[in-house]
Design a protein around this motif. Structure first.
Motif, PDB file in Angstrom:
ATOM      1  N   GLU A 124       0.831  -1.209   0.000  1.00  0.00           N
ATOM      2  CA  GLU A 124       0.000   0.000   0.000  1.00  0.00           C
ATOM      3  C   GLU A 124       0.864   1.257   0.000  1.00  0.00           C
ATOM      4  N   GLN A 125       1.983   1.219   0.735  1.00  0.00           N
ATOM      5  CA  GLN A 125       2.887   2.366   0.746  1.00  0.00           C
ATOM      6  C   GLN A 125       3.533   2.566  -0.624  1.00  0.00           C
ATOM      7  N   ILE A 126       3.910   1.478  -1.270  1.00  0.00           N
ATOM      8  CA  ILE A 126       4.482   1.601  -2.620  1.00  0.00           C
ATOM      9  C   ILE A 126       3.442   2.204  -3.559  1.00  0.00           C
ATOM     10  N   ASP A 127       2.212   1.704  -3.497  1.00  0.00           N
ATOM     11  CA  ASP A 127       1.136   2.245  -4.346  1.00  0.00           C
ATOM     12  C   ASP A 127       0.970   3.744  -4.118  1.00  0.00           C
ATOM     13  N   LEU A 128       0.940   4.133  -2.858  1.00  0.00           N
ATOM     14  CA  LEU A 128       0.762   5.543  -2.512  1.00  0.00           C
ATOM     15  C   LEU A 128       1.929   6.379  -3.009  1.00  0.00           C
ATOM     16  N   HIS A 129       3.138   5.872  -2.844  1.00  0.00           N
ATOM     17  CA  HIS A 129       4.327   6.597  -3.290  1.00  0.00           C
ATOM     18  C   HIS A 129       4.306   6.786  -4.810  1.00  0.00           C
ATOM     19  N   LEU A 130       4.032   5.727  -5.548  1.00  0.00           N
ATOM     20  CA  LEU A 130       3.995   5.823  -7.006  1.00  0.00           C
ATOM     21  C   LEU A 130       2.915   6.798  -7.448  1.00  0.00           C
ATOM     22  N   ALA A 131       1.727   6.673  -6.863  1.00  0.00           N
ATOM     23  CA  ALA A 131       0.606   7.550  -7.239  1.00  0.00           C
ATOM     24  C   ALA A 131       0.901   9.008  -6.905  1.00  0.00           C
ATOM     25  N   ALA A 132       1.439   9.253  -5.716  1.00  0.00           N
ATOM     26  CA  ALA A 132       1.735  10.622  -5.308  1.00  0.00           C
ATOM     27  C   ALA A 132       2.837  11.226  -6.176  1.00  0.00           C
ATOM     28  N   GLY A 133       3.870  10.441  -6.449  1.00  0.00           N
ATOM     29  CA  GLY A 133       4.974  10.948  -7.267  1.00  0.00           C
ATOM     30  C   GLY A 133       4.528  11.313  -8.668  1.00  0.00           C
TER      31      GLY A 133
END
Length: 167
Positions: A124-133
């Motif tokens: 979930e953190q990876i998903d959030l990081h990719l989406a936010a970036g």
């Protein structure tokens, strides 16, 4: 005292997995995103015509960086104006970090969002990081597009002629 737990009480119960190349690709796959891996093994793709890469840095590859490059071209003579837009963004927003650098006669404009996952990371953190970036970079690129509509038109014309169609 009820504030502390025994050291082995939480062993592996909440451990986060390390960041890996395969996990980044897996999260992009899970999201249905179209991406590729270049000859250096770097993961990248295009979002709204802008090139993004997903890099791992650090001694153990524990830092995840999403780096995007604005796909339009503006001359180096616009450096001061583009720097003003970048500095304004950097002062107002938490991320992404925006920077400008000369590349021959043109300016390269980049956005980066980096996080240290030394202690592991959840999917979930990876998903959030990719989406936010990606999404926050696209917001800045939209701001640039609004400031440089002629650069957008030139890019679109070039893309149209490269595809053999009319612009």
């Amino acid at each position: 005292m009820g504030f502390f737990t025994k050291p082995d009480a939480a062993a592996d119960g909440g451990a986060l997995a390390p960041l890996t190349h395969e996990r980044i690709a897996g999260r992009l796959d899970a999201g249905g995103y179209n991406y590729g891996v270049d000859d250096d093994g770097d993961i990248g793709g295009r979002w709204d015509d802008h090139l993004f890469y997903f890099f791992r840095y650090g001694p153990e590859g524990e830092f995840l960086q999403v780096r995007g490059r604005w796909s339009r071209s503006v001359p180096v003579s616009e450096r001061s104006a583009v720097l003003d837009l970048a500095n304004e963004w950097n002062a107002e927003k938490i991320w992404p970090k925006v920077y400008v650098r000369p590349e021959g006669d043109e300016l390269g404009v980049y956005c980066e969002h980096s996080v240290d996952y030394e202690h592991g990371v959840s999917d979930e953190q990876i998903d959030l990081h990719l989406a936010a970036g990606v999404s926050t970079s696209l917001q800045f690129f939209t701001r640039l597009d609004e400031a440089y509509p002629e650069a957008v038109a030139a890019f679109q014309a070039e893309q149209g002629s490269a595809e053999g169609g009319d612009a």
